[in-house]
Design a protein around this motif. Structure first.
Motif, PDB file in Angstrom:
ATOM      1  N   TYR A 294      -3.099   5.197  -1.682  1.00 57.43           N
ATOM      2  CA  TYR A 294      -3.025   5.105  -0.225  1.00 57.43           C
ATOM      3  C   TYR A 294      -2.801   6.499   0.363  1.00 57.43           C
ATOM      4  N   TRP A 295      -1.862   7.201  -0.236  1.00 58.37           N
ATOM      5  CA  TRP A 295      -1.575   8.552   0.269  1.00 58.37           C
ATOM      6  C   TRP A 295      -2.745   9.497  -0.028  1.00 58.37           C
TER       7      TRP A 295
ATOM      8  N   LEU B  12       0.813  -1.211   0.000  1.00 57.41           N
ATOM      9  CA  LEU B  12       0.000   0.000   0.000  1.00 57.41           C
ATOM     10  C   LEU B  12       0.852   1.268   0.000  1.00 57.41           C
ATOM     11  N   VAL B  13       1.955   1.226   0.781  1.00 55.18           N
ATOM     12  CA  VAL B  13       2.711   2.472   0.923  1.00 55.18           C
ATOM     13  C   VAL B  13       3.363   2.894  -0.390  1.00 55.18           C
TER      14      VAL B  13
ATOM     15  N   LEU C  11      -5.762   8.658   0.161  1.00 56.41           N
ATOM     16  CA  LEU C  11      -6.752   8.426   1.213  1.00 56.41           C
ATOM     17  C   LEU C  11      -6.496   9.339   2.408  1.00 56.41           C
ATOM     18  N   PHE C  12      -5.213   9.485   2.748  1.00 54.66           N
ATOM     19  CA  PHE C  12      -4.850  10.392   3.839  1.00 54.66           C
ATOM     20  C   PHE C  12      -5.316  11.815   3.507  1.00 54.66           C
TER      21      PHE C  12
ATOM     22  N   ALA D 291      -9.036  12.168   3.682  1.00 60.54           N
ATOM     23  CA  ALA D 291      -9.514  12.220   5.061  1.00 60.54           C
ATOM     24  C   ALA D 291      -9.277  13.606   5.649  1.00 60.54           C
ATOM     25  N   LEU D 292      -8.103  14.122   5.346  1.00 63.46           N
ATOM     26  CA  LEU D 292      -7.748  15.445   5.854  1.00 63.46           C
ATOM     27  C   LEU D 292      -8.687  16.499   5.284  1.00 63.46           C
TER      28      LEU D 292
ATOM     29  N   ALA E 298     -12.134  16.243   6.775  1.00 66.35           N
ATOM     30  CA  ALA E 298     -12.152  16.788   8.126  1.00 66.35           C
ATOM     31  C   ALA E 298     -12.130  18.312   8.089  1.00 66.35           C
TER      32      ALA E 298
END
Lengths: 599, 252
Positions: free
Chosen positions: A455-456, A449-450, A458-459, A462-463, A466
């Protein structure tokens, strides 16, 4: 008298019967050196005849005979044997080399005439050495030396570990007063083991090729080769003390007769050494069996167990005996896997050798069972290398079964040894552990994933989510805060407007309107100031909110009074309480006080 | 058209099924060969499964054992090292690796790694890369939720707990993310390599012209620092560096 004669006749009768045939034996060397004395011995088993010497060759100078006779009578079980012997010794010196035949000698007794066998003698020149097999044991040493030594080896081609018996023998033609300084070389590649040899006291006379030597075995020993290859044995050296006769200078006594009395004997040391020898040592064939412990030779193996029924903590002896011919001393102990629960001590090893390399080696194991039950002593397999057959031979002993019974009358606890000697676990070898036999759990590696951009992402998403949620919420809060803030700030002003309106209405003499206006001013003020929606506005809620803000009970009582009065006057116009003007003043006062406290 | 797609899908599914079955079967067959002492045969099958992309602690461990028994100590070490990347705390793997290493010709005074690097590496290998990555993502989302709570709550309702929870979860998320990255670099981009040629000369420069610096033997574990053509610059366990032929080393 008659009887006595009869007895005598009986006694003498066997004598005449037994008297055996007469023979003449001759004993002479096969060869002799010209000019040197040798002996010819005739032996006749009779005494009562006449010996006629043979006709010696005229070139021989013969002296003698030296005659001796003996008689030997034996009674065995009433049987009488009489042996009579006559020995005649002639000393002969041959002057010319060549081959001679000594004709038979004759012996005439009363009954018969017998003759000896003819003897052939080779007389050799004094200068030439007897040619031939000089490597053979017991043959004379190098010609010309008066003292020499020879190392005789039992074999010249051996396997590693196969014993070689070596004999160190001395040859001398002259008198020796002693031998000292037996110096061994370092026998590179061998292990030497001396065999007990009686100290050399008397030299034995031995005639070799007509030369008489005094011989004797100095030392015997066994060599165990340790490495393969052509191994050289360096000379063994001794110092012989030679007696030399030095005759005195006096001419009067310069005579052989006086020699023995007047000559001086001095001792001269002379070093003597053997010839070097080479032994070819062959390596043991590979691969060596695992239970081969270095024993080379012809062996057999026997095992013995002192008893098979035993009580716990009693000792018993298990012995393994290796018997045979070979390198007993170098044979290692067999590996025996004694069962658990039996305490084993290191074996006591005793070697009993008879003679040189034959004998037996006993490995004695002291065993002490520490637990009850039936234990099986496994069969012992012991491999030896037989150099004769040139192969490994595995010897086996049978296994044993031991019945260990508990001590009667002894409690289980007491039956345990007071002290169990701790023993380190013996590691025999190192090997990897066994493979996993369970489920394979095979899988193809998933993508990591990394290393994937999503994958990144998704971060980041999410940020982002938020942050947007945050913004939305912020906006809402801000808006809410605005509404309440305005209401809060405008609460006093609105209340004053209402109060002013009520003040105007005072003149119109319609008190219920004044009361309604006052009530609306109060409720509006409370709702705005305490941020309570209009729909939820009740007295209890207001009092609770005021109490939470520590406004004090007297203000709350005043508020309750005014609210009750205004409500009461609204629904029953005929007023009994305070006048509307008074109520207006008190309401204005209350709002002023509340405003001072709530801001 | 639809029908043909369906048939294709079916065929693919069947093919997958068959291939997985044969890999299981050959795995079991290899174990049987091992038990009947045909170690080279077993090793060949394990190696084939590895080359086909199959991974599991059991496969790598058994492959190491088979190579060891077949006498190929270097390959045994290679596979044990690979198995250790999947299961760093497994006692059997570590023991067998130690046994195999004890038979390596070269003995080194190994430079000790910093203890926290060692612990970090060990910890990172306790779970797979993707597990760490997912844990990190989940923790990140949780920390975002806490930060929302923290920012929207009025002071009167207590903002201390959300604040600390935010801090803790964001740190944990960062830690697990770094573990995931470390795990990935250890498992998929490991610079360690095992010498497979029985003897290799280390030179001061790539090519045959460089001065000879050292000689190492099969089974020695080295770290690949750089690559140039058919040569790799390796660092020995004692810290020395030199260029060796790339064909003589195999990456973990």
């Amino acid at each position: 008298m008659k009887i006595l004669l009869v007895i005598l006749a009986f006694i003498l009768a066997p004598l005449t019967v037994v008297s055996q045939e007469v023979t003449v034996d001759v004993n002479a060397p096969q060869s002799a050196v010209a000019g040197q004395q040798f002996r010819i011995v005739y032996t006749v088993n009779s005494t009562d005849g006449r010996f006629q010497p043979p006709a010696f060759d005229p070139s021989f100078s013969v002296s003698g005979p030296q005659t001796s006779s003996s008689r030997n009578v034996q009674w065995i079980n009433g049987e009488v044997t009489s042996v009579a012997t006559t020995t005649l010794v002639y000393y002969v010196i041959a002057s010319m080399p060549g081959s001679y035949i000594i004709p038979p000698a004759r012996y005439e007794s009363k009954k018969a005439t017998v003759s000896s066998a003819p003897v052939e003698i080779e007389i050799t020149d004094a200068g030439t050495a007897p040619s031939g097999n000089d490597t053979q044991a017991g043959q004379p040493p190098e010609n010309g030396s008066e003292v020499s030594m020879r190392l005789t080896l039992s074999t010249r081609e051996v396997y590693i570990g196969q014993p070689v018996t070596a004999t160190l023998k001395l040859f001398t033609r002259i008198n020796l007063s002693g031998i000292n300084d037996l110096k061994y070389p370092d026998f590179k590649g061998f292990l030497r083991e001396d065999i007990e040899t009686p100290p050399l006291r008397n030299l034995e006379a031995e005639v070799i090729d007509g030369v008489q030597y005094g011989t004797g075995v100095l030392q015997r020993f066994v060599l165990y080769p340790q490495i393969a290859g052509e191994l050289r044995i360096d000379p063994v050296g001794i110092t012989a003390l030679v007696q030399q006769r030095t005759t005195g200078g006096d001419p009067f006594f310069n005579d052989p007769f006086f020699d023995n009395f007047f000559s001086n004997v001095t001792t001269v040391p002379r070093s003597v050494s053997t010839q070097p020898a080479v032994i070819r040592v062959k390596p043991l064939p590979m691969p060596q069996p695992s239970d081969f412990h270095g024993a080379v030779g012809a062996f057999e193996i026997v095992s013995d167990l002192s008893k098979t029924d035993i009580t716990v903590n009693d000792a018993l002896t298990y012995s393994v005996t290796l018997k045979g011919k070979g390198n007993l001393n170098l044979a290692g102990a067999p590996v025996i896997n004694f069962p658990q629960g039996i305490e084993k001590y290191d074996p006591k090893v005793t070697v009993k050798s008879s003679g040189t390399t034959t004998g037996s080696k006993v490995f004695e194991y002291l065993l002490i069972p520490r637990n009850t039950g039936t234990f099986d002593l496994p069969p012992v397999s012991y491999t030896v290398f037989d150099p004769e057959l040139e192969k490994y031979i595995t010897l086996r002993t049978p296994g044993y079964s031991i019945e260990v019974t508990g001590n009667e009358g002894v409690t289980e606890e007491a039956a345990q040894p007071a002290y169990i000697p701790g023993e380190e676990v013996k590691y025999l070898g190192q090997d990897i552990r066994f493979i996993r036999t369970g489920d394979s759990r095979l899988r193809v590696m998933p993508e990591t994933l990394v290393e994937k951009s999503y994958y990144w992402l998704l971060f980041a998403m999410a940020l982002l989510l938020a942050a947007s949620l945050m913004l939305l919420r912020r906006e809402q809060i801000r808006r809410n805060a605005d509404i309440t803030g305005i209401r809060n700030r405008r609460a006093a002003r609105n209340a004053k407007k209402r109060l002013a309106k009520a003040y105007d209405l005072l003149k119109s003499s319609r008190p219920e309107l004044v009361m309604a206006e006052l009530s609306a001013a109060l409720w509006g003020y409370l709702g705005d100031k305490l941020s309570i929606p209009r729909a939820d506005l009740t007295r209890e809620k207001c009092y609770a909110a005021l109490r939470a803000r520590n406004t004090g009970e007297d203000l709350i009582t005043e508020l309750d009074l005014i609210l009750s009065a205004s409500e009461y006057s609204r629904y029953s116009p005929t007023s009994q309480g305070d006048s509307p003007a008074e109520l207006h003043r008190r309401t204005a006062d209350l709002i002023e006080k509340l405003d001072a406290l709530l801001n | 058209m639809k029908r043909s797609i369906a048939i294709h899908l079916l065929l693919i599914i069947i093919a997958l099924q068959v291939s997985s079955q044969t890999s299981e079967e050959s795995y079991r067959h290899a174990a049987e060969l091992y038990e009947s002492s045909d170690f080279s045969g077993a090793a060949a099958i394990y190696k084939r499964l590895y080359d086909e992309g199959y991974r599991s602690e059991e496969l790598l461990y058994n492959a190491g054992n088979a190579f060891f028994k077949a006498g190929d100590n270097a390959s045994a070490i290679l596979f044990y090292e690979r198995a250790r990347l999947i299961s760093p705390a497994d006692e059997d793997i570590n023991y067998n690796l130690q046994v195999a290493r004890s038979r390596v010709t070269d003995k080194f005074e190994t430079l000790p790694e910093l203890f926290f690097v060692r612990w970090f590496d060990f910890f990172s290998l306790l779970a797979s890369t993707n597990t760490w990555a997912l844990v990190s993502l989940v923790l990140f989302i949780i920390s975002l939720l806490f930060i929302l709570i923290f920012l929207t709550r009025s002071a009167s309702r207590g903002r201390l707990i959300p604040f600390w929870m935010t801090l803790v979860t964001i740190i944990l998320s960062l830690v697990t993310l770094s573990l995931a990255i470390r795990n990935n670099s250890l498992v998929n981009h490991n610079r360690k390599a095992v010498v497979t040629c029985s003897i290799v000369t280390g030179r001061s420069a790539p090519g045959d012209s460089g001065n000879e610096l050292f000689v190492i033997h099969s089974g020695t574990t080295v770290t690949v620092e750089e690559k140039l053509g058919a040569y790799s610059e390796v660092r020995l366990p004692d810290g020395n560096k030199g260029w060796v032929k790339e064909e003589c080393i195999e990456k973990i």
